[in-house]
Design an enzyme around this catalytic site. Structure first.
Site, mmCIF file in Angstrom:
data_model
loop_
_atom_site.group_PDB
_atom_site.id
_atom_site.type_symbol
_atom_site.label_atom_id
_atom_site.label_comp_id
_atom_site.label_asym_id
_atom_site.label_seq_id
_atom_site.Cartn_x
_atom_site.Cartn_y
_atom_site.Cartn_z
ATOM 1 N N ASP A 486 45.336 35.851 39.291
ATOM 2 C CA ASP A 486 45.635 34.869 38.253
ATOM 3 C C ASP A 486 46.020 35.657 36.999
ATOM 4 O O ASP A 486 45.539 36.777 36.807
ATOM 5 C CB ASP A 486 44.401 34.005 37.991
ATOM 6 C CG ASP A 486 44.616 33.051 36.841
ATOM 7 O OD1 ASP A 486 45.604 32.303 36.875
ATOM 8 O OD2 ASP A 486 43.806 33.077 35.893
ATOM 9 N N ASP A 685 39.296 33.853 37.224
ATOM 10 C CA ASP A 685 38.101 33.747 36.386
ATOM 11 C C ASP A 685 37.825 32.345 35.875
ATOM 12 O O ASP A 685 36.784 32.075 35.306
ATOM 13 C CB ASP A 685 38.211 34.695 35.180
ATOM 14 C CG ASP A 685 39.173 34.169 34.126
ATOM 15 O OD1 ASP A 685 40.186 33.569 34.523
ATOM 16 O OD2 ASP A 685 38.911 34.354 32.924
ATOM 17 N N ASP A 689 40.651 28.160 38.950
ATOM 18 C CA ASP A 689 40.849 29.138 40.034
ATOM 19 C C ASP A 689 39.896 28.890 41.200
ATOM 20 O O ASP A 689 40.082 29.456 42.280
ATOM 21 C CB ASP A 689 40.614 30.571 39.521
ATOM 22 C CG ASP A 689 41.612 30.963 38.446
ATOM 23 O OD1 ASP A 689 42.770 30.526 38.551
ATOM 24 O OD2 ASP A 689 41.234 31.688 37.509
#
Length: 789
Positions: A486, A685, A689
């Site tokens: 990400d 994080d 996600d």
């Protein structure tokens, strides 16, 4: 309803024991899944409460031939006034499913409760007492070294038995050489040998007979069966010859085999103790007391008695007792024992502190927010314990073989005896070679191959701030060939800054910032926070908004001072029929610089653009280069448009970019790559996600992120440094290599040793030594993982 319990199991000596218990539990209706850990001596059972009860599970374990040790808990009772009170509480406690005995003492205000170890939670006992109308708390005797003491007691017992056995066996071993040289003396006398061999066989060797009895009674067979059968054959045949007056004795074989097996077991116990050192280190980190401020007075309080909301003083050089938030003072804390990060972290008012971290410089007061099992340290210990008690898929083959190993070996030994007796015409040769087969075959090495490596590997990970949930995830990380990162908060710092403000339609930059910040104030998005922060730096007074709507993956919509304001990307403008026109040139220029540009529409017209840039973490480029050098395909996933995403990806050397991905579509992107046959890891994080982390073969959560992400992930990195991902993957490769080495040597040892013994090339004493040290070599090989850097 499904429930899960972990029960202590006593009496297991090798993998055949754990496999037998596991098999007996799993074949019962109501048991969903049972996993028995030989090293931890625990059985973890998932069961349906309406079909089977905990006491039934205990009965199954005991009928299999093993014991569930009893544990005692002492409760401090408040509110008892007479014998009727104590009788009432005693009755309530005795009715709890699993309690074997409860005794309540009115004079001491204590209740002593006995139950199978691991079966009943402290809270269940306390709730039962409270339901009866009284108060209770568990009397805590802090003894973090209990496991160490039990291990040392076991090692001491093994050492003592070995020494006595060795003293009695050495003359027998010497007698063999005198006999071969034709020198007959007291040592070669059959009655003298009987005198020495008998205590070794039946007093020192009692543990093997006892273990064999319990194993056979439970319908299985383990290492004790092999040792007791082999040594008994040699002993009783020697006794038979002594009675007949035939000078063919094998007392030395039975005694020396027992001695060598005990030596091996001693080394094994010492080595196994070292595999769980990581847990002991973690448990030893927490201080025993805290300095609580009560009515302005400092009171040293045991940490078991701390309560949420207590104000605690920490001075320089002291450890933080529990988790909390600083309310006064500032300092620098060494958090390396939790995160693996050696650089002290500055802390001030409103910052969180973690229990067991070390206060380096200043004094501060903090409010306790998490105590007991809820602290970060306790959660880490629980996570590591669960991981160390888990099984990797690679272990299944070894478990299957261990379960049928002993009966096969007994069969081979019987065939060996028949072969030598009928073909070679020698009863003595048949017996000795059959004994050698029984003695050299040991399922212990097979059973220890995987769990010892998992224990050391996950423990080493914890020391480096890498929390691996189970052996299965460790194995999956080893197979991984693709990894997705990400962008925000993972590759970047997640602390974006406003870089450009462009205004149109007669608006001033300050007015565009004022309107945007007022709307973003209601948002929790990192990009919005950067706009609000910029307004604060410019001392701009914000306005109260009339209505607010967050549109996931697009932006925000609000009503403010009679104006309709939209802040977001192109998709948001297109959805609301707002023409971007020549503003596209400005957008493209900003995005090509790796900036995220947000369009601001006021009453249907584009009136401004605010560009935000998020700094890339210093370690991201280094970590991604290392992963690519390891042969992994690296992807970046982001909600940014393709031009911005590619500009950022170019800075860190990523060629695979998944741009314009809405939060809810991240998991489907992971699934698309998996559908291509890739083994996918996902690093993130944020809350958005979590689905992707759960969907990936291996999910890595950055520990500086949210609890939800950490819960969904398989591996948690306590630091935000992406080099932790590299370390976790390298650790998985190293651990799997160790497991494969262990399994190879365990299989190789047995596949070579048994035929050699059956063909008559191994003396039982040599076989005994080989068997004893096979499991020691496997554990020692696993301990090499402790040197992993």
């Amino acid at each position: 309803m499904l429930a899960k319990i972990t029960i202590d199991v006593g009496g297991m000596t090798c993998a055949a024991c754990s496999a037998r218990i596991e098999k007996n539990l799993n074949k019962n209706d109501g048991v969903e899944n049972a996993v028995v850990n030989l090293l931890a001596n625990k059985a973890t059972v998932e069961y349906e409460t309406d079909k089977i009860a905990p006491k039934d599970i205990i009965n199954i374990i005991e009928k299999t031939g093993y014991e569930v040790p009893l544990t005692k808990k002492t409760l401090l009772i408040e509110g008892m006034t007479c014998a009727a009170c104590s009788a009432r509480i005693e009755k309530v406690l005795n009715k709890i499913d699993g309690v074997t005995r409860a005794n309540v003492n009115l004079s001491t205000n204590k209740a002593i409760v006995e139950f199978p170890s691991g079966l009943i939670d402290d809270n269940a006992l306390i709730k039962a007492v409270e339901k009866a109308g009284y108060k209770a708390e568990v009397e805590v005797e802090r003894d973090l070294d209990r496991e160490k003491e039990l291990r040392e007691k076991e090692i001491k017992s093994l050492k003592t038995s070995f020494i006595i056995s060795a003293i009695l066996s050495i003359p027998l071993f010497s007698a063999m050489f005198f006999h071969m040289a034709g020198n007959m003396n007291i040592l070669t006398n059959g009655y003298f040998q009987l005198l020495l061999a008998t205590p070794v066989q039946f007093i020192i060797g009692y543990r093997f007979y006892k273990g064999a009895y319990h194993s056979l009674r439970g319908g299985g067979a383990n290492m004790d069966v092999l040792v007791s059968m082999g040594t008994s054959a040699a002993y009783f045949y020697s006794l038979y010859n002594l009675i007949r007056g035939v000078h063919e004795y094998y007392f030395e074989a039975s005694a020396v085999v027992i001695t060598l097996v005990l030596l091996g077991k001693t080394f094994e116990a010492i080595a196994k103790g070292k595999t769980s050192e990581a847990i002991k280190k973690l448990m030893g980190l927490q201080p025993k007391t805290a300095r609580v401020i009560k009515d302005g007075i400092e009171v040293d309080t045991p940490i078991e008695k701390l309560e949420i909301g207590d104000i605690i003083l920490v001075r320089p050089g002291e450890k933080v007792p529990v988790d909390g938030i600083i309310v006064e003072g500032n300092s620098s804390l060494d958090e390396s024992m939790i995160t693996g990060e050696s650089i002290p972290v500055d802390k001030s008012v409103d910052d969180t502190v973690i229990g067991a971290t070390i206060n380096k410089f200043g004094s501060f007061k903090f409010k306790a927010t998490k105590i007991g099992k809820d602290t970060v340290l306790s959660q880490i210990i629980k996570l590591v314990e669960d991981a160390q008690g888990s099984k990797a898929p690679v272990q299944r083959l070894a478990d299957k073989i261990s379960g049928i190993f002993v009966p096969i070996v007994v069969g081979i030994a019987f065939l060996t005896f028949l072969g030598h007796y009928f073909v070679g015409g020698s009863f003595n040769s048949g017996l000795i070679n059959a004994v050698a087969v029984l003695v050299i075959a040991c399922p212990c090495a097979l059973g220890l191959a995987t769990p010892t490596a998992i224990m050391v590997g996950t423990g080493k990970g914890a020391e480096n701030g890498i929390l691996i949930k189970s052996g299965e995830h460790l194995e999956r990380a080893h197979k991984m060939d693709t990894i997705i990162f990400d962008k925000t908060g993972t590759i970047t710092k997640g602390e974006p800054e406003v870089t450009d403000i462009i205004s149109f339609n007669g608006y001033e930059d300050a007015e565009i910032l004022r309107l945007a910040a007022s709307v973003e104030k209601a948002s929790e998005h990192p990009l919005g926070e950067s706009i609000v922060k910029k307004s604060e730096e410019e001392s701009i007074e914000l306005i109260t908004i009339n209505s607010f709507e967050a549109i996931p993956g697009m932006g925000l919509k609000a009503s403010i001072e009679g104006k309709e304001v939209l802040i977001g990307n192109r998709k948001l403008m297109v959805k609301n029929d707002i023409i971007i026109g020549d503003k596209e040139n400005d957008l493209s220029r900003l995005e090509e610089g790796g900036k995220t540009a947000m369009l601001i529409s006021i009453d249907g017209n584009i009136s401004g653009i605010i560009a935000v840039a998020d700094k890339i973490k210093e370690t991201s480029l280094e970590a991604i280069n290392k992963l690519q050098d390891m042969g992994l395909d690296v992807y970046m996933i982001t909600g940014d448009n393709e031009r911005t995403a590619k500009a950022i990806a170019k800075q860190i050397g990523i060629t695979h970019v998944l741009a314009d991905v809405l939060p809810e579509n991240k998991a489907s992107k992971v699934d698309e790559l998996k559908a291509q046959g890739k083994h996918v890891g996902m690093v993130g994080d944020g809350i958005n996600d979590a689905p992707a982390l759960a969907s990936a073969d291996v999910g890595f959560a950055i520990g500086t992120g949210t609890d939800v992400a950490m819960e969904a992930a398989d591996i948690t990195l306590m630091r935000g440094d992406l080099n932790g991902v590299v370390t976790a993957i390298r650790l998985s490769h190293r651990t799997m290599r160790t497991i494969k080495q262990n399994l190879f040597w365990a299989f190789f040892y047995n596949s070579i040793g048994i035929p050699f013994a059956a063909l008559g090339f191994l003396n039982p004493m040599v076989a005994g030594a080989a068997m004893a040290f096979s499991s020691v070599s496997v554990v020692s090989n696993s301990l090499r993982l402790k040197r992993f850097e």
